[in-house]
Design a protein around this motif. Structure first.
Motif, short mmCIF file in Angstrom:
data_model
loop_
_atom_site.label_atom_id
_atom_site.label_comp_id
_atom_site.label_asym_id
_atom_site.label_seq_id
_atom_site.Cartn_x
_atom_site.Cartn_y
_atom_site.Cartn_z
N UNK A 84 -49.18 -6.48 -83.12
CA UNK A 84 -50.56 -6.39 -82.63
C UNK A 84 -51.48 -7.36 -83.35
N UNK A 85 -51.16 -7.67 -84.59
CA UNK A 85 -51.94 -8.71 -85.29
C UNK A 85 -51.78 -10.04 -84.56
N UNK A 86 -50.56 -10.34 -84.09
CA UNK A 86 -50.33 -11.56 -83.35
C UNK A 86 -51.07 -11.59 -82.02
N UNK A 87 -51.08 -10.45 -81.32
CA UNK A 87 -51.80 -10.37 -80.05
C UNK A 87 -53.30 -10.57 -80.27
N UNK A 203 -54.05 -15.04 -71.35
CA UNK A 203 -52.85 -14.67 -70.61
C UNK A 203 -51.62 -14.70 -71.51
N UNK A 204 -51.55 -15.69 -72.42
CA UNK A 204 -50.44 -15.76 -73.37
C UNK A 204 -50.44 -14.54 -74.29
N UNK A 205 -51.64 -14.06 -74.69
CA UNK A 205 -51.73 -12.87 -75.54
C UNK A 205 -51.15 -11.65 -74.83
N UNK A 206 -51.50 -11.49 -73.55
CA UNK A 206 -50.94 -10.38 -72.77
C UNK A 206 -49.43 -10.54 -72.64
#
Length: 214
Positions: A84-87, A203-206
């Motif tokens: 989640x830190x990455x997102x 979009x990449x985060x999702x």
């Protein structure tokens, strides 16, 4: 007549290279982010991002080779925290691109500060992608043989080969996206490069949240 022993079994070399090539050619968050950077900021900026991504992969590779990533995989809460830190980091990058949309000029040469920032973003984004740890932990042992060099040496050798493949694939993505960038952005009349990047990074985060869900 003496021969130099290979640290890895030569028989696994081709299957390993095929496996990692197919994995790297599969669309993922790294590929999407690098394409967006090159599309919006150009080839040099994209290659700075590739360098950061590669260093992040190298850190995970070494961590997996010496057994540190087992801690991440043993504790699901830690895995989820990194995930989640990455997102959230990618969402922050999307917000940064949106709010700084007017400062992005696709045709301008990026300065050193911009290149350093992209390098650090690529590095941080990969260090906060636990899927890289899972990749090395799952793949490397499959190609390690007991009659060759030590498992650590074999893991580092195979991991280094993967990094070379990753650099080649990521560089081709950057070059292709940078070449298409001018044409794509000219056709998207009324939209700034920064806002196109912001929407793409979101979009990449999702995408990352979905692919790393475990």
């Amino acid at each position: 007549m003496s021969t130099v022993a290979w640290p890895i079994d030569p028989a696994v070399l081709l299957p390993f290279l095929v496996a990692v090539s197919l994995i790297e050619l599969t669309p993922g968050p790294n590929m999407g982010w690098l394409a967006l950077v090159a599309l919006g900021r150009g080839r040099i900026a994209g290659m700075a991002a590739v360098a950061g991504v590669t260093l992040g992969l190298a850190v995970w590779m070494v961590a997996a080779a010496i057994g540190l990533t087992t801690v991440l995989l043993t504790y699901p809460a830690l895995y989820q925290a990194v995930r989640w830190a990455g997102v959230l980091f990618l969402l922050w990058l999307a917000w940064e691109a949106w709010t700084g949309a007017d400062r992005i000029a696709p045709d301008a040469e990026p300065d050193r500060r911009t290149l350093a920032g992209l390098f650090l973003r690529g590095l941080t984004g990969n260090l906060l992608n636990p899927k890289a740890a899972v990749f090395y932990v799952a793949l490397l042992p499959t190609f390690i043989r007991p009659d060759r060099a030590s498992p650590l040496t074999q893991a580092l050798t195979l991991g280094s080969l993967h990094l070379l493949v990753a650099v080649a694939v990521h560089s081709l993505i950057v070059l292709g996206a940078a070449s298409a960038g001018g044409v794509v952005l000219r056709r998207m009349q009324g939209l700034s490069a920064g806002r196109v990047m912001a929407a793409g990074i979101a979009a990449v985060a999702v995408w990352m949240a979905w692919t790393t869900r475990g």
